[in-house]
Scaffold this motif. Structure first.
Motif, mmCIF file in Angstrom:
data_model
loop_
_atom_site.group_PDB
_atom_site.id
_atom_site.type_symbol
_atom_site.label_atom_id
_atom_site.label_comp_id
_atom_site.label_asym_id
_atom_site.label_seq_id
_atom_site.Cartn_x
_atom_site.Cartn_y
_atom_site.Cartn_z
ATOM 1 N N HIS A 122 0.417 -40.778 52.984
ATOM 2 C CA HIS A 122 1.309 -39.624 52.823
ATOM 3 C C HIS A 122 1.485 -39.262 51.360
ATOM 4 C CE1 HIS A 122 2.361 -39.656 57.026
ATOM 5 N NE2 HIS A 122 2.633 -40.961 56.951
ATOM 6 N N GLU A 123 1.830 -38.019 51.135
ATOM 7 C CA GLU A 123 2.133 -37.543 49.786
ATOM 8 C C GLU A 123 3.620 -37.711 49.523
ATOM 9 O OE1 GLU A 123 -1.222 -34.076 49.242
ATOM 10 O OE2 GLU A 123 0.766 -33.475 49.899
ATOM 11 N N LEU A 124 3.956 -37.682 48.245
ATOM 12 C CA LEU A 124 5.364 -37.728 47.859
ATOM 13 C C LEU A 124 6.017 -36.391 48.182
ATOM 14 C CD1 LEU A 124 4.835 -39.476 44.444
ATOM 15 C CD2 LEU A 124 6.166 -40.426 46.339
ATOM 16 N N LEU A 125 7.262 -36.460 48.602
ATOM 17 C CA LEU A 125 8.077 -35.268 48.836
ATOM 18 C C LEU A 125 9.036 -35.111 47.666
ATOM 19 C CD1 LEU A 125 8.977 -36.029 52.569
ATOM 20 C CD2 LEU A 125 7.292 -34.357 51.749
ATOM 21 N N THR A 126 9.568 -33.925 47.511
ATOM 22 C CA THR A 126 10.630 -33.709 46.540
ATOM 23 C C THR A 126 11.719 -32.889 47.216
ATOM 24 O OG1 THR A 126 11.144 -33.144 44.232
ATOM 25 C CG2 THR A 126 9.701 -31.612 45.456
ATOM 26 N N SER A 127 12.833 -32.719 46.539
ATOM 27 C CA SER A 127 13.965 -32.040 47.168
ATOM 28 C C SER A 127 14.883 -31.452 46.106
ATOM 29 C CB SER A 127 14.759 -33.030 48.024
ATOM 30 O OG SER A 127 15.494 -33.919 47.202
ATOM 31 N N ASP A 128 16.014 -30.952 46.568
ATOM 32 C CA ASP A 128 17.023 -30.450 45.639
ATOM 33 C C ASP A 128 17.824 -31.594 45.009
ATOM 34 O OD1 ASP A 128 18.348 -31.123 47.976
ATOM 35 O OD2 ASP A 128 19.227 -29.146 48.299
ATOM 36 N N ARG A 129 17.569 -32.831 45.393
ATOM 37 C CA ARG A 129 18.152 -34.036 44.782
ATOM 38 C C ARG A 129 17.034 -35.084 44.653
ATOM 39 N NH1 ARG A 129 21.812 -30.873 44.569
ATOM 40 N NH2 ARG A 129 24.013 -31.188 45.025
ATOM 41 N N PRO A 130 16.052 -34.836 43.774
ATOM 42 C CA PRO A 130 14.847 -35.670 43.767
ATOM 43 C C PRO A 130 14.927 -36.966 42.968
ATOM 44 C CG PRO A 130 14.598 -33.940 42.167
ATOM 45 C CD PRO A 130 15.930 -33.703 42.860
ATOM 46 N N ILE A 131 15.978 -37.172 42.193
ATOM 47 C CA ILE A 131 16.021 -38.355 41.335
ATOM 48 C C ILE A 131 16.490 -39.567 42.136
ATOM 49 C CG2 ILE A 131 17.045 -39.419 39.286
ATOM 50 C CD1 ILE A 131 17.241 -36.587 38.108
ATOM 51 N N ILE A 132 15.675 -40.603 42.098
ATOM 52 C CA ILE A 132 15.986 -41.874 42.738
ATOM 53 C C ILE A 132 16.532 -42.764 41.632
ATOM 54 C CG2 ILE A 132 15.028 -43.848 43.965
ATOM 55 C CD1 ILE A 132 12.652 -41.850 44.683
ATOM 56 N N ARG A 133 17.730 -43.296 41.814
ATOM 57 C CA ARG A 133 18.322 -44.075 40.727
ATOM 58 C C ARG A 133 19.073 -45.289 41.254
ATOM 59 N NH1 ARG A 133 22.514 -39.276 39.566
ATOM 60 N NH2 ARG A 133 23.976 -39.770 41.203
ATOM 61 N N THR A 134 19.268 -46.214 40.340
ATOM 62 C CA THR A 134 20.040 -47.410 40.652
ATOM 63 C C THR A 134 21.454 -47.211 40.123
ATOM 64 O OG1 THR A 134 19.380 -48.424 38.575
ATOM 65 C CG2 THR A 134 18.004 -48.893 40.484
ATOM 66 N N ASN A 135 22.226 -48.262 40.123
ATOM 67 C CA ASN A 135 23.605 -48.180 39.639
ATOM 68 C C ASN A 135 23.714 -48.298 38.131
ATOM 69 O OD1 ASN A 135 24.708 -47.831 42.182
ATOM 70 N ND2 ASN A 135 24.789 -50.015 42.561
ATOM 71 N N GLY A 136 22.721 -47.886 37.424
ATOM 72 C CA GLY A 136 22.769 -47.898 35.974
ATOM 73 C C GLY A 136 21.445 -48.327 35.382
ATOM 74 N N LEU A 137 20.950 -47.544 34.466
ATOM 75 C CA LEU A 137 19.668 -47.850 33.848
ATOM 76 C C LEU A 137 19.710 -49.116 33.011
ATOM 77 C CD1 LEU A 137 18.369 -44.358 32.718
ATOM 78 C CD2 LEU A 137 17.289 -45.920 34.310
ATOM 79 N N MET A 138 20.861 -49.465 32.486
ATOM 80 C CA MET A 138 20.944 -50.632 31.615
ATOM 81 C C MET A 138 21.254 -51.916 32.389
ATOM 82 S SD MET A 138 20.073 -49.514 28.771
ATOM 83 C CE MET A 138 19.205 -48.022 29.233
ATOM 84 N N ALA A 139 21.464 -51.789 33.691
ATOM 85 C CA ALA A 139 21.709 -52.968 34.526
ATOM 86 C C ALA A 139 20.394 -53.712 34.757
ATOM 87 C CB ALA A 139 22.306 -52.538 35.865
ATOM 88 N N GLU A 140 20.501 -54.962 35.161
ATOM 89 C CA GLU A 140 19.294 -55.716 35.487
ATOM 90 C C GLU A 140 18.534 -54.977 36.590
ATOM 91 O OE1 GLU A 140 18.012 -60.099 37.109
ATOM 92 O OE2 GLU A 140 19.955 -59.856 36.149
ATOM 93 N N ASN A 141 17.250 -54.834 36.408
ATOM 94 C CA ASN A 141 16.376 -54.088 37.326
ATOM 95 C C ASN A 141 16.701 -52.590 37.356
ATOM 96 O OD1 ASN A 141 14.912 -56.412 38.195
ATOM 97 N ND2 ASN A 141 16.634 -56.931 39.513
ATOM 98 N N GLY A 142 17.474 -52.093 36.391
ATOM 99 C CA GLY A 142 17.842 -50.687 36.356
ATOM 100 C C GLY A 142 16.621 -49.799 36.182
#
Length: 146
Positions: free
Chosen positions: A37-57
């Motif tokens: 399958h191909e990647l989809l996108t949307s009006d909320r396309p950003i996949i994020r964790t609970n903080g970029l500076m957190a472990e595994n962020g």
């Protein structure tokens, strides 16, 4: 209110501290050509964790039907995510993009229409401003007005 919050967010991102942290992230683009399958996108396309500076962020963003942008705190996180089998990575990215969509999901064709229909807008993505307490929101709005 939303426009003011966005102006404040832009000022924060442009600020020296935040800009330096963003530039220090490890960036990568993962090619998903081998996946069915191909990647989809949307009006909320950003996949994020609970903080970029957190472990595994990290954060991820589909930037094309076969390309996934990834920014992470460290190389190990990028390596770990890059090592996920491509089909699983695409499925998970699509699941999150579709579940957090509000009104629109985009693909190159309708082969994933059932996937979208079963998952569309089933979760609410936390908004940056909604996570701030009242005092924090007022501070952001004052900064945006200046």
């Amino acid at each position: 209110m939303e426009i003011s919050a966005m102006r404040a967010l832009i000022k924060l991102i442009d600020g020296k501290g935040v800009g330096e942290k963003m530039n220090a992230l490890t960036w990568a683009v993962i090619d998903t050509t081998g996946a069915e399958h191909e990647l989809l996108t949307s009006d909320r396309p950003i996949i994020r964790t609970n903080g970029l500076m957190a472990e595994n962020g990290h954060l991820a963003l589909p930037i094309g039907p076969r390309k996934l942008f990834l920014a992470a705190k460290d190389v190990e996180t990028v390596d770990r995510i890059s090592s996920i089998p491509t089909a699983e990575l695409v499925t998970e990215a699509n699941r999150q993009v579709v579940e957090f969509a509000v009104r629109f999901v985009y693909g190159t064709d309708d082969r994933q229409l059932r996937f979208v229909q079963n998952r569309m807008a089933t979760k609410e993505q936390p908004r940056i401003v909604s996570g701030l307490n009242k005092r924090g929101r007022e501070h952001l709005l004052k900064r945006a007005m200046n």
